[in-house]
Design an enzyme around this catalytic site. Structure first.
Site, PDB file in Angstrom:
ATOM      1  N   ASP A  93       0.839  -1.315  -0.060  1.00 14.08           N
ATOM      2  CA  ASP A  93      -0.059   0.077   0.210  1.00 14.08           C
ATOM      3  C   ASP A  93       0.801   1.213   0.113  1.00 14.08           C
ATOM      4  OD1 ASP A  93      -2.205  -1.344   0.227  1.00 14.08           O
ATOM      5  OD2 ASP A  93      -2.495  -1.606   2.259  1.00 14.08           O
ATOM      6  N   LYS A 153       1.848   2.103  -5.126  1.00 15.42           N
ATOM      7  CA  LYS A 153       2.318   1.650  -6.223  1.00 15.42           C
ATOM      8  C   LYS A 153       1.466   1.845  -7.521  1.00 15.42           C
ATOM      9  CE  LYS A 153       2.453  -2.583  -4.208  1.00 15.42           C
ATOM     10  NZ  LYS A 153       2.046  -2.047  -2.922  1.00 15.42           N
ATOM     11  N   GLY A 199      -4.500  -4.315  -3.660  1.00 13.31           N
ATOM     12  CA  GLY A 199      -5.627  -3.420  -3.944  1.00 13.31           C
ATOM     13  C   GLY A 199      -5.001  -2.172  -4.436  1.00 13.31           C
ATOM     14  N   HIS A 200      -5.202  -1.609  -5.439  1.00 12.26           N
ATOM     15  CA  HIS A 200      -4.727  -0.193  -5.901  1.00 12.26           C
ATOM     16  C   HIS A 200      -5.500   0.829  -6.218  1.00 12.26           C
ATOM     17  CE1 HIS A 200      -1.201  -2.977  -5.958  1.00 12.26           C
ATOM     18  NE2 HIS A 200      -1.636  -3.776  -6.995  1.00 12.26           N
ATOM     19  N   GLN A 203       2.048  -6.062  -3.565  1.00 13.18           N
ATOM     20  CA  GLN A 203       2.567  -6.137  -2.065  1.00 13.18           C
ATOM     21  C   GLN A 203       3.854  -5.306  -1.768  1.00 13.18           C
ATOM     22  OE1 GLN A 203       1.696  -9.527  -3.550  1.00 13.18           O
ATOM     23  NE2 GLN A 203      -0.423  -8.887  -2.751  1.00 13.18           N
ATOM     24  N   THR A 243       3.035 -12.333   2.961  1.00 15.39           N
ATOM     25  CA  THR A 243       2.249 -13.228   1.869  1.00 15.39           C
ATOM     26  C   THR A 243       3.180 -14.297   1.403  1.00 15.39           C
ATOM     27  OG1 THR A 243       0.983 -12.785   0.040  1.00 15.39           O
ATOM     28  CG2 THR A 243       3.039 -11.658  -0.068  1.00 15.39           C
TER      29      THR A 243
HETATM   30  P1  GDP Z   1      -0.702   0.394  -3.668  1.00 19.03           P
HETATM   31  O1  GDP Z   1      -1.460  -1.023  -2.995  1.00 19.03           O
HETATM   32  O2  GDP Z   1       0.743   0.274  -3.129  1.00 19.03           O
HETATM   33  O3  GDP Z   1      -0.959   0.521  -4.930  1.00 19.03           O
HETATM   34  O4  GDP Z   1      -1.667   1.599  -2.775  1.00 19.03           O
HETATM   35  P2  GDP Z   1      -3.016   1.616  -2.279  1.00 19.03           P
HETATM   36  O5  GDP Z   1      -3.553   1.977  -3.768  1.00 19.03           O
HETATM   37  O6  GDP Z   1      -3.661   0.304  -1.712  1.00 19.03           O
HETATM   38  O7  GDP Z   1      -2.950   2.731  -1.227  1.00 19.03           O
HETATM   39  C1  GDP Z   1      -2.276   4.083  -1.414  1.00 19.03           C
HETATM   40  C2  GDP Z   1      -3.373   4.794  -0.917  1.00 19.03           C
HETATM   41  O8  GDP Z   1      -2.877   6.294  -1.019  1.00 19.03           O
HETATM   42  C3  GDP Z   1      -4.724   5.026  -2.201  1.00 19.03           C
HETATM   43  O9  GDP Z   1      -5.798   5.331  -1.432  1.00 19.03           O
HETATM   44  C4  GDP Z   1      -3.832   6.235  -3.121  1.00 19.03           C
HETATM   45  O10 GDP Z   1      -5.065   6.852  -3.710  1.00 19.03           O
HETATM   46  C5  GDP Z   1      -3.669   6.984  -2.091  1.00 19.03           C
HETATM   47  N1  GDP Z   1      -2.456   8.022  -2.591  1.00 19.03           N
HETATM   48  C6  GDP Z   1      -1.314   7.626  -3.251  1.00 19.03           C
HETATM   49  N2  GDP Z   1      -0.625   8.585  -3.402  1.00 19.03           N
HETATM   50  C7  GDP Z   1      -0.872   9.514  -2.629  1.00 19.03           C
HETATM   51  C8  GDP Z   1      -0.431  10.907  -2.457  1.00 19.03           C
HETATM   52  O11 GDP Z   1       0.535  11.244  -2.759  1.00 19.03           O
HETATM   53  N3  GDP Z   1      -0.966  11.733  -1.564  1.00 19.03           N
HETATM   54  C9  GDP Z   1      -2.317  11.242  -1.114  1.00 19.03           C
HETATM   55  N4  GDP Z   1      -2.998  12.091  -0.134  1.00 19.03           N
HETATM   56  N5  GDP Z   1      -2.801  10.042  -1.256  1.00 19.03           N
HETATM   57  C10 GDP Z   1      -2.120   9.101  -2.295  1.00 19.03           C
HETATM   58  P1  IMO Z   2      -0.908  -4.408  -2.267  1.00 17.57           P
HETATM   59  O1  IMO Z   2      -0.490  -4.749  -3.599  1.00 17.57           O
HETATM   60  C1  IMO Z   2      -0.937  -4.394   2.039  1.00 17.57           C
HETATM   61  C2  IMO Z   2      -0.773  -8.668   3.763  1.00 17.57           C
HETATM   62  C3  IMO Z   2      -2.064  -8.970   4.452  1.00 17.57           C
HETATM   63  C4  IMO Z   2      -1.448 -10.049   5.539  1.00 17.57           C
HETATM   64  C5  IMO Z   2      -0.448 -10.471   4.870  1.00 17.57           C
HETATM   65  C6  IMO Z   2      -0.796 -12.099   4.210  1.00 17.57           C
HETATM   66  O2  IMO Z   2      -2.325  -3.579  -2.324  1.00 17.57           O
HETATM   67  O3  IMO Z   2       0.324  -3.262  -1.640  1.00 17.57           O
HETATM   68  P2  IMO Z   2      -2.295 -12.710   2.024  1.00 17.57           P
HETATM   69  O4  IMO Z   2      -3.785 -12.468   2.072  1.00 17.57           O
HETATM   70  O5  IMO Z   2      -1.477 -12.470   1.035  1.00 17.57           O
HETATM   71  O6  IMO Z   2      -2.013 -14.261   2.505  1.00 17.57           O
HETATM   72  O7  IMO Z   2      -1.896 -11.895   3.642  1.00 17.57           O
HETATM   73  O8  IMO Z   2       0.172  -9.609   3.710  1.00 17.57           O
HETATM   74  N1  IMO Z   2      -0.961  -8.276   2.297  1.00 17.57           N
HETATM   75  C7  IMO Z   2      -1.368  -6.844   1.960  1.00 17.57           C
HETATM   76  N2  IMO Z   2      -0.888  -5.704   2.764  1.00 17.57           N
HETATM   77  N3  IMO Z   2      -1.214  -4.426   0.845  1.00 17.57           N
HETATM   78  C8  IMO Z   2      -1.156  -5.481   0.000  1.00 17.57           C
HETATM   79  O9  IMO Z   2      -0.980  -5.657  -1.514  1.00 17.57           O
HETATM   80  C9  IMO Z   2      -1.156  -6.842   0.724  1.00 17.57           C
HETATM   81  N4  IMO Z   2      -1.384  -8.008   0.238  1.00 17.57           N
HETATM   82  C10 IMO Z   2      -1.252  -8.907   1.232  1.00 17.57           C
HETATM   83  O10 IMO Z   2      -2.797  -7.914   5.081  1.00 17.57           O
HETATM   84  O11 IMO Z   2      -0.936  -9.036   6.645  1.00 17.57           O
HETATM   85 MG    MG Z   3      -2.716  -1.991  -1.802  1.00 17.20          MG
END
Ligand code: GDP
Ligand code: IMO
Ligand code: MG
Length: 430
Positions: free
Chosen positions: A12, A15, A39-40, A220, A235
């Site tokens: 998270d 990416k 989840g992105h 991840q 994971t």
């Molecule tokens: P990922 O799994 O690495 O793709 O990250 P996620 O999308 O799960 O979580 C990142 C969160 O931060 C999302 O809700 C994005 O919309 C948000 N986000 C990304 N870059 C920025 C930023 O520079 N500022 C803010 N406020 N939110 C951001």
């Molecule tokens: P993105 O790509 C954050 C974490 C889960 C748990 C551990 C194992 O959005 O960055 P799993 O379901 O993979 O067996 O869970 O890994 N986890 C993540 N945490 N972002 C993710 O993906 C994750 N994918 C798995 O919360 O702690």
């Molecule tokens: Mg994510």
């Protein structure tokens, strides 16, 4: 250009946002690990998009590939494809025939295994990821290509059932008729996905021969890697840059650029050690400011301060060329910011975080306090394409330079908001 984007922390990091931003210049985007545990969130002028299985570059690139290293829930994928077709009708979607399939049995097993783990439960996303990789390595897994042959799916579901009968004793799958129904459903889903299936390692090779720009998108983060993460709270796949070879069939030796994504603070979903975790009211404030709730599960994310020794470790493991830092707008709003500069054991500096689950509890953190930069004047910063970095508050530039000094790697991209356009790309050659 052949590049890879990866998370440097616990997932998270943003990416998705960075991949979408970069994908303007890439013809092909490839995922090579994980499944819909990822989840992105991507925010553009067209709205907010959430990706789980499909690469986050899919709004702009012409081809997206789900590589063999992934584990794919066919039902979720069918839904995601339908949504994507509305946003980008021309995108070509290719799924590796050799990727493994997450079935409802695997989702059931994910929850059963978590119950058995007790105090060592991981807090998985409950998407069936772990059990699907278990079957892959036990050589009982269902591959995407298997979905097209009903007799094979049926036989594999029976084998999985026999292997895991204990864990499935209270499930609907103890009935043979349910298992047969499941196999038939999976075969139907396979028929819907048939048009997308391919030997994607050959496609990627061909695209590289044609000198297409290919971006590999890691899911991840480094500290969730099955080998080098905070085991067992990780994971079930390798999340490091090198995993792109086994997860897509493309040789890592050819990759020209490794981009590590850092969140300006840190977040983590699930259990396990988190050395710089923030507790109490401050954690609630940061979580709310950053909307830190999981994209996949909606769970509140744990939050912490940036951990420089951990970042150095991740940078080294992935051989990072440059960083993208996200969420600096959120962090700057706090009254005071801390950064972990070193780990201490019995008052002495240690340069490495121990992985013994007992020893890690004895580590304390040496923090440096940083002056916050407050609300960013986005309009002024983006008022012209030149000099954007110089218009950032000095405290934020100091923060960026602290990271650069500590890691020896440049911060190439600075993300000041969730939207695509709120991004500064520094020209490192200038
Ligand atoms: P990922 O799994 O690495 O793709 O990250 P996620 O999308 O799960 O979580 C990142 C969160 O931060 C999302 O809700 C994005 O919309 C948000 N986000 C990304 N870059 C920025 C930023 O520079 N500022 C803010 N406020 N939110 C951001
Ligand atoms: P993105 O790509 C954050 C974490 C889960 C748990 C551990 C194992 O959005 O960055 P799993 O379901 O993979 O067996 O869970 O890994 N986890 C993540 N945490 N972002 C993710 O993906 C994750 N994918 C798995 O919360 O702690
Ligand atoms: Mg994510």
């Amino acid at each position: 250009m052949l590049a890879v984007v990866l998370g440097m922390q616990f997932g998270d990091e943003g990416k998705g946002k960075i991949t979408d931003y970069l994908s303007e210049n890439f013809d092909v985007v490839v995922r090579f690990n994980g499944g819909n545990n990822a989840g992105h969130t991507v925010v553009t002028s067209q709205g907010k998009f959430k990706f789980h299985l499909i690469p986050s570059g899919s709004l702009r690139s012409s081809v997206v590939i789900l590589g063999n290293g992934m584990v794919i829930d066919p039902y979720s994928l069918i839904d995601e494809i339908e949504n994507l077709k509305k946003a980008n009708p021309d995108v070509q979607i290719k799924i590796s025939k050799m990727a493994h399939v997450v079935t409802p049995i695997h989702k059931y097993l994910d929850k059963s295994e978590e119950n058995v783990r007790g105090g060592l439960s991981i807090g998985t996303t409950a998407q069936g990821i772990g059990p699907t990789y278990e079957d892959k390595y036990a050589r009982t897994g269902v591959r995407v290509i298997d979905l097209l042959e009903k007799s094979i799916v049926t036989e594999k579901i029976e084998t999985i059932y026999r292997m895991k009968e204990n864990l499935l004793a209270d499930s609907p799958y103890r009935e043979k008729s349910e298992r047969e129904k499941l196999a038939a459903d999976l075969h139907e889903a396979g028929k819907k996905l048939m048009q997308y299936m391919d030997y994607t390692e050959n496609l990627i090779y061909r695209f590289s021969q044609e000198k297409k720009n290919i971006l590999f998108e890691g899911a991840q983060g480094t500290m969730l890697d099955i080998d080098f993460g905070m085991y067992p709270f990780v994971t079930s796949s390798n999340t490091l840059a090198g995993a792109l070879s086994s997860g897509s069939g493309f040789p890592f030796r050819k990759i020209q650029r490794v981009i590590g994504v850092i969140k300006a603070y840190m977040s983590k979903v699930g259990s396990g050690p988190f050395p710089t975790e923030i507790e109490g009211d401050l954690a609630v404030r940061l979580r709310d400011l950053g909307h830190e709730y999981g994209t996949t599960t909606g769970r509140p994310r744990r939050v912490g301060w940036l951990d420089l020794p951990l970042l150095n470790y991740a940078s080294r493991l992935n051989d990072v060329d440059s960083f993208a830092i996200t969420n600096v707008d959120t962090l700057g709003k706090l009254d005071e910011i801390k950064v972990c500069e070193k780990y201490l054991k019995d008052g002495k500096e240690v340069d490495f975080i121990p992985r013994s689950l007992e020893e890690i509890k004895t580590i304390s953190i040496g923090y440096k306090t940083i002056r916050p930069w407050g609300n960013l004047d986005i309009e002024n910063i983006f008022s012209s394409p030149d000099g954007q970095y110089d218009r950032l508050p000095v405290e934020l530039r100091n923060y960026v330079e602290l990271i650069e000094k500590n890691t020896g790697k440049p911060v190439e991209i600075i993300s000041l908001g969730e939207r695509r356009e709120n991004t500064i790309h520094r020209n490192l050659d200038a």
